[in-house]
Design an enzyme around this catalytic site. Sequence first.
Site, PDB file in Angstrom:
ATOM      1  CD  GLU A  70       4.822   2.359   8.418  1.00 51.05           C
ATOM      2  OE1 GLU A  70       4.593   3.296   7.632  1.00 51.05           O
ATOM      3  OE2 GLU A  70       3.941   1.860   9.133  1.00 51.05           O
ATOM      4  CG  ASP A  71       3.680   6.626   8.211  1.00 58.40           C
ATOM      5  OD1 ASP A  71       3.908   5.576   8.853  1.00 58.40           O
ATOM      6  OD2 ASP A  71       2.543   6.950   7.839  1.00 58.40           O
TER       7      ASP A  71
ATOM      8  CG  ASP B 223       1.226   5.095  17.298  1.00 60.69           C
ATOM      9  OD1 ASP B 223       1.651   5.759  18.246  1.00 60.69           O
ATOM     10  OD2 ASP B 223       0.009   4.950  17.074  1.00 60.69           O
TER      11      ASP B 223
ATOM     12  CG  PHE C 191      -3.279  11.949  15.434  1.00 61.79           C
ATOM     13  CD1 PHE C 191      -3.242  10.564  15.356  1.00 61.79           C
ATOM     14  CD2 PHE C 191      -3.635  12.670  14.298  1.00 61.79           C
ATOM     15  CE1 PHE C 191      -3.563   9.895  14.177  1.00 61.79           C
ATOM     16  CE2 PHE C 191      -3.969  12.017  13.116  1.00 61.79           C
ATOM     17  CZ  PHE C 191      -3.922  10.632  13.063  1.00 61.79           C
TER      18      PHE C 191
ATOM     19  NE  ARG D  13      -2.692   9.536   2.896  1.00 56.80           N
ATOM     20  CZ  ARG D  13      -2.513   8.586   3.814  1.00 56.80           C
ATOM     21  NH1 ARG D  13      -1.386   8.524   4.478  1.00 56.80           N
ATOM     22  NH2 ARG D  13      -3.451   7.699   4.054  1.00 56.80           N
TER      23      ARG D  13
HETATM   24  P1  IMP Z   1       1.315   1.267  14.617  1.00 56.14           P
HETATM   25  O1  IMP Z   1       0.914  -0.016  13.962  1.00 56.14           O
HETATM   26  O2  IMP Z   1       0.462   1.594  15.807  1.00 56.14           O
HETATM   27  O3  IMP Z   1       2.790   1.375  14.937  1.00 56.14           O
HETATM   28  O4  IMP Z   1       0.934   2.441  13.641  1.00 56.14           O
HETATM   29  C1  IMP Z   1       1.509   2.604  12.463  1.00 56.14           C
HETATM   30  C2  IMP Z   1       0.600   3.337  11.514  1.00 56.14           C
HETATM   31  O5  IMP Z   1      -0.430   4.071  12.173  1.00 56.14           O
HETATM   32  C3  IMP Z   1       1.407   4.377  10.772  1.00 56.14           C
HETATM   33  O6  IMP Z   1       1.922   3.831   9.595  1.00 56.14           O
HETATM   34  C4  IMP Z   1       0.394   5.455  10.502  1.00 56.14           C
HETATM   35  O7  IMP Z   1      -0.291   5.197   9.304  1.00 56.14           O
HETATM   36  C5  IMP Z   1      -0.586   5.352  11.645  1.00 56.14           C
HETATM   37  N1  IMP Z   1      -0.296   6.345  12.696  1.00 56.14           N
HETATM   38  C6  IMP Z   1       0.240   6.140  13.905  1.00 56.14           C
HETATM   39  N2  IMP Z   1       0.380   7.283  14.592  1.00 56.14           N
HETATM   40  C7  IMP Z   1      -0.081   8.254  13.767  1.00 56.14           C
HETATM   41  C8  IMP Z   1      -0.181   9.684  13.898  1.00 56.14           C
HETATM   42  O8  IMP Z   1       0.186  10.313  14.890  1.00 56.14           O
HETATM   43  N3  IMP Z   1      -0.705  10.330  12.822  1.00 56.14           N
HETATM   44  C9  IMP Z   1      -1.124   9.709  11.696  1.00 56.14           C
HETATM   45  N4  IMP Z   1      -1.029   8.376  11.526  1.00 56.14           N
HETATM   46  C10 IMP Z   1      -0.523   7.664  12.563  1.00 56.14           C
HETATM   47 MG    MG Z   2       0.922   4.321   7.629  1.00 58.74          MG
END
Ligand code: IMP
Ligand code: MG
Length: 198
Positions: free
Chosen positions: A111-112, A115, A164, A177
């Site tokens: 995963e990227d 969060d 962010f 991206r």
């Molecule tokens: P989570 O489900 O909140 O952990 O978020 C995961 C997804 O939210 C990641 O795979 C990203 O696509 C997106 N995301 C979370 N934080 C960021 C950020 O700082 N920049 C861009 N995308 C984010």
């Molecule tokens: Mg993502």
Amino acid sequence: MRKSGKTRHQNTKVRSENVKILISGRRIQRRIQALARQIRKDFPGEPLHLVSVLKGGVFFLTDLARSISGEVSFDFIAVSSYGQDTRSSGQVRLTRDLDSSIEGKTVIVVEDILDTGMTLQYLLRLFQQRKPKHLRVAVLLDKPERRITAVHADYVGFTIPNEFVVGYGLDYSERYRNLSFVGVLTLGPASGKKTSEA
Ligand code: IMP
Ligand code: MG
């Protein structure tokens, strides 16, 4: 290094955007080499199946896959959790499933960013039901301050503050991206001007 520009949407206010470099492309590449060595050390001689989350995890997957020695295969899944904004909608939805079964495989979810953890929690539950031999998580970035779930990543590229970020796969409304680095995106105040340009 700074990049700035303006975003225009029909009948919406114009906000300036600024991207300030946080992690250079070189640092990302060096860290990925180290993660690849660590992963191979943890599973010596085992075929590894990398599963990446579209679209943000794609560059991380391609660089990681090419850095891990031995047998590696990969597949993609897509979920949607974020809208057009910088905040999570909190809901995760499967939009594209894997092509092949993961049963009995040593699976590394790539995963990227970790969060809130909602996305990975959803995916880990889904994958666990499919009986992989091992299930591990590799994330390029970890934002621990934002976590609202008990999800933990086994391999973390960089721990970052609660900002962010865009670049190296991460987007803001599908843009940025393609940056080779990770940068912090800041939005300026709305100018109040309306534009007819799309
Ligand atoms: P989570 O489900 O909140 O952990 O978020 C995961 C997804 O939210 C990641 O795979 C990203 O696509 C997106 N995301 C979370 N934080 C960021 C950020 O700082 N920049 C861009 N995308 C984010
Ligand atoms: Mg993502």
